[in-house]
Design a protein around this motif. Sequence first.
Motif: not given
Lengths: 275, 287
Positions: B234, B248, A157-159, B222-224, A154, A181-184
Amino acid sequence: MKTGIAAIGLLAGSVLFLGTAQAGAVDSFSGLSGEIRISGGTAHIPVMKEAAKQIMTANPDISISIAGGGSGVGIKQVGEGIVDIGNSGRAATDAEVEKYGLKLFKWAIDGVGAAVNPGNPVTSLTKAQLKDIYSGKITNWKDLGGKDAPITVYTRDESSGTRAVFWKKALDKGDIVSSANFVVSNGAMKTAIANDPNAIGYVSVGHMDASVAGVALDGVFPTIDTVKSGEYKVARGLYSNTQGDPSGLTQLFIAYLLSPEGQRIVVQKGFVPVN
Amino acid sequence: MTRVTQQTARIVFFLSAAVSAMAAALVFGFLLVFGFPLIGGGEFFSLLARPWSPGQGLYGFLPMITGTAAISFLSIVFALPLSLGTVCFMGGLGPARISRLVDGFVRFMTGIPTVIYGFLGIFLLVPVVRTLFTSAGSGMCILSASLMLSLLVSPTMILFFKDGFDSVDVRYIQAADALGADSVQRLIYVILPEAWPGIVTGIIMGLGRAMGDTLIALMIAGNAVHVPGSILDSARTLTSHIALVSASDYDSLAFKSIFACGLTLYVLNAFAVIAVRKLGGKRGQAR
């Protein structure tokens, strides 16, 4: 979404805080009026909002506006005089300090630790192993002494400032596998790790609780104490920068952040106080 | 007096319509202006085919386009039998009293906020998918998201299907009854063919809804940022991508590419709406 979660957190936080709030450093603002404009680092925002709320509730003539944008934007905008305070999750570089005549005020330290599901037997990694997990070279927990199960990685994000410090100091700016996987938010990261027995992720040290297990990196567990002592290296200062010496409300605001009351907000929001 | 009221109403409605149309056009113009540096440089089209890797200066959204397509199409695949079955039940197969209950429930479902589905997905569906398919990793995958999303789009589809069913000329149904058709025959030979335009409209509206939804995909897909290889991978949709990147630095190319991303989504949804208009028109002529 992100701001929604932040707002809920803020609301819950402020309800807690109101119960214990006492007259104190906010008194130094009494009778004053004016505006303070703040922008930059997003990690700072919970503390900024809480401080602003305390000050503005006690002194309705003062208005404090808080925007995000990231550390780079904070430094740029304060340097160009667009805002009074530019926040950054890193120390401004010598070039930036010289160009804009910045003054740096560090009011908190933030640590970021790798974390796994509490049921995972793997609770200690070397830096090389962590980098291999994040770059996708190690994909199964059995290679690390755990059970035979695929690792789910996990990331943020880039920010995310949390991502920035983890990427720089724990991964040495190494690759993060694209299937991660991305989480916010830190909160969402904790939920994801708590629910996924095969997860690995990273959360701000102040956010760690029993729902996730912090992973020792080269033998040092990420806790507020090890961050404070400097033993745990994946940490950074949270800064508020001003152009030249601050004056008036800006100076009072920074003094408030460094006062016992401000530092209590810092602790409450999960960071390590500097005083 | 009534003439004046009529005139006023006409002007008010016309103004409302004009403002709505202007708002939609302005949003499009806004996206176009902000995305223009990329479109003008001819970079827009290469963005559609490139991966997203800001660290290497790559700001493409091919993974997000494939993610959006996979999740929304699959959710329609799941929702179609569910919706069609429900409508057939309400349209004569089931007892009238239960049909009314189902109808009320479907209308209630249209009002459930998507974040509720998202939370249900995280705590109920994702663990099930994770334990059922070991290769699904976290369980946050296309399958989970589209299953949850099918719950979101079903009420929309059901209402449109029902609209189509209700628009079938009652004389046809009476004729079928007079010929001694039972309820299944009536459904298959009379109602379904006649209601077909309504069904297609429902599918396209459902697809538009599925493409435009943000929270469900954001919370449980999952946002991969890779091009998904299976439904157990994902994935990230265009909408969740916009939600994830918006915070950003607004000087960066990453930020500008988000406008191109929004433009892509806008155009995709516009196509869905135009398709509905076309089909609606045909349906009108057939009457």
